[in-house]
Design a protein around this motif. Sequence first.
Motif, PDB file in Angstrom:
ATOM      1  N   ILE A  21       0.877  -1.168   0.000  1.00  0.00           N
ATOM      2  CA  ILE A  21       0.000   0.000   0.000  1.00  0.00           C
ATOM      3  C   ILE A  21       0.921   1.226   0.000  1.00  0.00           C
ATOM      4  O   ILE A  21       1.833   1.302   0.842  1.00  0.00           O
ATOM      5  CB  ILE A  21      -0.891   0.000   1.263  1.00  0.00           C
ATOM      6  CG1 ILE A  21      -1.813  -1.215   1.249  1.00  0.00           C
ATOM      7  CG2 ILE A  21      -1.657   1.303   1.397  1.00  0.00           C
ATOM      8  CD1 ILE A  21      -2.538  -1.464   2.560  1.00  0.00           C
ATOM      9  N   CYS A  24       2.684   2.816   3.139  1.00  0.00           N
ATOM     10  CA  CYS A  24       2.530   1.945   4.324  1.00  0.00           C
ATOM     11  C   CYS A  24       3.898   1.495   4.812  1.00  0.00           C
ATOM     12  O   CYS A  24       4.794   1.210   4.028  1.00  0.00           O
ATOM     13  CB  CYS A  24       1.679   0.728   3.974  1.00  0.00           C
ATOM     14  SG  CYS A  24       1.483  -0.425   5.371  1.00  0.00           S
ATOM     15  N   CYS A  87       1.225 -10.129   5.763  1.00  0.00           N
ATOM     16  CA  CYS A  87       0.958  -8.688   5.791  1.00  0.00           C
ATOM     17  C   CYS A  87      -0.387  -8.477   6.478  1.00  0.00           C
ATOM     18  O   CYS A  87      -1.373  -9.120   6.115  1.00  0.00           O
ATOM     19  CB  CYS A  87       0.904  -8.164   4.348  1.00  0.00           C
ATOM     20  SG  CYS A  87       0.140  -6.529   4.229  1.00  0.00           S
ATOM     21  N   PRO A  88      -0.471  -7.567   7.452  1.00  0.00           N
ATOM     22  CA  PRO A  88      -1.755  -7.342   8.139  1.00  0.00           C
ATOM     23  C   PRO A  88      -2.820  -6.766   7.224  1.00  0.00           C
ATOM     24  O   PRO A  88      -4.005  -6.766   7.570  1.00  0.00           O
ATOM     25  CB  PRO A  88      -1.382  -6.365   9.264  1.00  0.00           C
ATOM     26  CG  PRO A  88      -0.100  -5.727   8.837  1.00  0.00           C
ATOM     27  CD  PRO A  88       0.610  -6.725   7.978  1.00  0.00           C
ATOM     28  N   HIS A  89      -2.426  -6.275   6.055  1.00  0.00           N
ATOM     29  CA  HIS A  89      -3.391  -5.711   5.106  1.00  0.00           C
ATOM     30  C   HIS A  89      -3.676  -6.656   3.946  1.00  0.00           C
ATOM     31  O   HIS A  89      -4.300  -6.249   2.961  1.00  0.00           O
ATOM     32  CB  HIS A  89      -2.892  -4.373   4.580  1.00  0.00           C
ATOM     33  CG  HIS A  89      -2.567  -3.411   5.683  1.00  0.00           C
ATOM     34  ND1 HIS A  89      -3.515  -2.962   6.578  1.00  0.00           N
ATOM     35  CD2 HIS A  89      -1.392  -2.845   6.067  1.00  0.00           C
ATOM     36  CE1 HIS A  89      -2.940  -2.153   7.454  1.00  0.00           C
ATOM     37  NE2 HIS A  89      -1.651  -2.072   7.165  1.00  0.00           N
ATOM     38  N   ARG A  91      -1.715  -7.867   1.737  1.00  0.00           N
ATOM     39  CA  ARG A  91      -0.899  -7.726   0.522  1.00  0.00           C
ATOM     40  C   ARG A  91       0.097  -8.881   0.431  1.00  0.00           C
ATOM     41  O   ARG A  91       0.477  -9.474   1.439  1.00  0.00           O
ATOM     42  CB  ARG A  91      -0.121  -6.406   0.540  1.00  0.00           C
ATOM     43  CG  ARG A  91      -1.003  -5.182   0.418  1.00  0.00           C
ATOM     44  CD  ARG A  91      -1.509  -5.028  -1.000  1.00  0.00           C
ATOM     45  NE  ARG A  91      -2.436  -3.925  -1.116  1.00  0.00           N
ATOM     46  CZ  ARG A  91      -2.287  -2.903  -1.954  1.00  0.00           C
ATOM     47  NH1 ARG A  91      -1.237  -2.833  -2.746  1.00  0.00           N
ATOM     48  NH2 ARG A  91      -3.191  -1.952  -2.010  1.00  0.00           N
TER      49      ARG A  91
HETATM   50  S1  SF4 Z   1       3.849  -5.732   3.695  1.00  0.00           S
HETATM   51 FE1  SF4 Z   1       1.851  -4.956   4.282  1.00  0.00          FE
HETATM   52  S2  SF4 Z   1       2.196  -3.957   6.276  1.00  0.00           S
HETATM   53 FE2  SF4 Z   1       4.198  -4.195   5.283  1.00  0.00          FE
HETATM   54  S3  SF4 Z   1       4.522  -2.245   4.176  1.00  0.00           S
HETATM   55 FE3  SF4 Z   1       3.592  -3.718   2.718  1.00  0.00          FE
HETATM   56  S4  SF4 Z   1       1.393  -3.276   2.816  1.00  0.00           S
HETATM   57 FE4  SF4 Z   1       2.327  -2.383   4.661  1.00  0.00          FE
END
Ligand code: SF4
Length: 117
Positions: A21, A24, A87-89, A91
């Motif tokens: 993101i 992020c 990844c908590p989002h 991704r």
């Molecule tokens: S892996 Fe996920 S939490 Fe880490 S920078 Fe990328 S989008 Fe953000």
Amino acid sequence: MSCTSRKIDHLRLHIPRFDCIPGCHDCCGPVTASSEEMSRLPHKSDAEHAAALDELNCVHLGPQGCEVYDQRPLICRLFGTTPRLPCPHGRGPDEPVDPQVEQQVHRLIATTRQVLV
Ligand code: SF4
Ligand code: SF4
């Protein structure tokens, strides 16, 4: 070039990349790396390290994100590419990292002297 440096280059090539993101950095924090990886990173003063650690941040995290992206340590590259470091989002790459590559990364970490980045 040392054997460890060659392994690092090999593993870097085999960890899949993906788009985060924009902006992020939620998975950044204090991480460790081998001395070979450290030698590729810019020097930071003790005061800079202390300030980053006080906030549980990585010393290379800047206002626009990772300031050493091309030379970030293996553990940063692995994050998000395996169900074990999700990844908590949500991704991640289309295909997760090859489990053998993941294992090799952990073996390298376990068999090299690690220092706080
Ligand atoms: S892996 Fe996920 S939490 Fe880490 S920078 Fe990328 S989008 Fe953000
Ligand atoms: S080296 Fe870069 S990617 Fe890794 S924790 Fe630090 S700021 Fe994040």
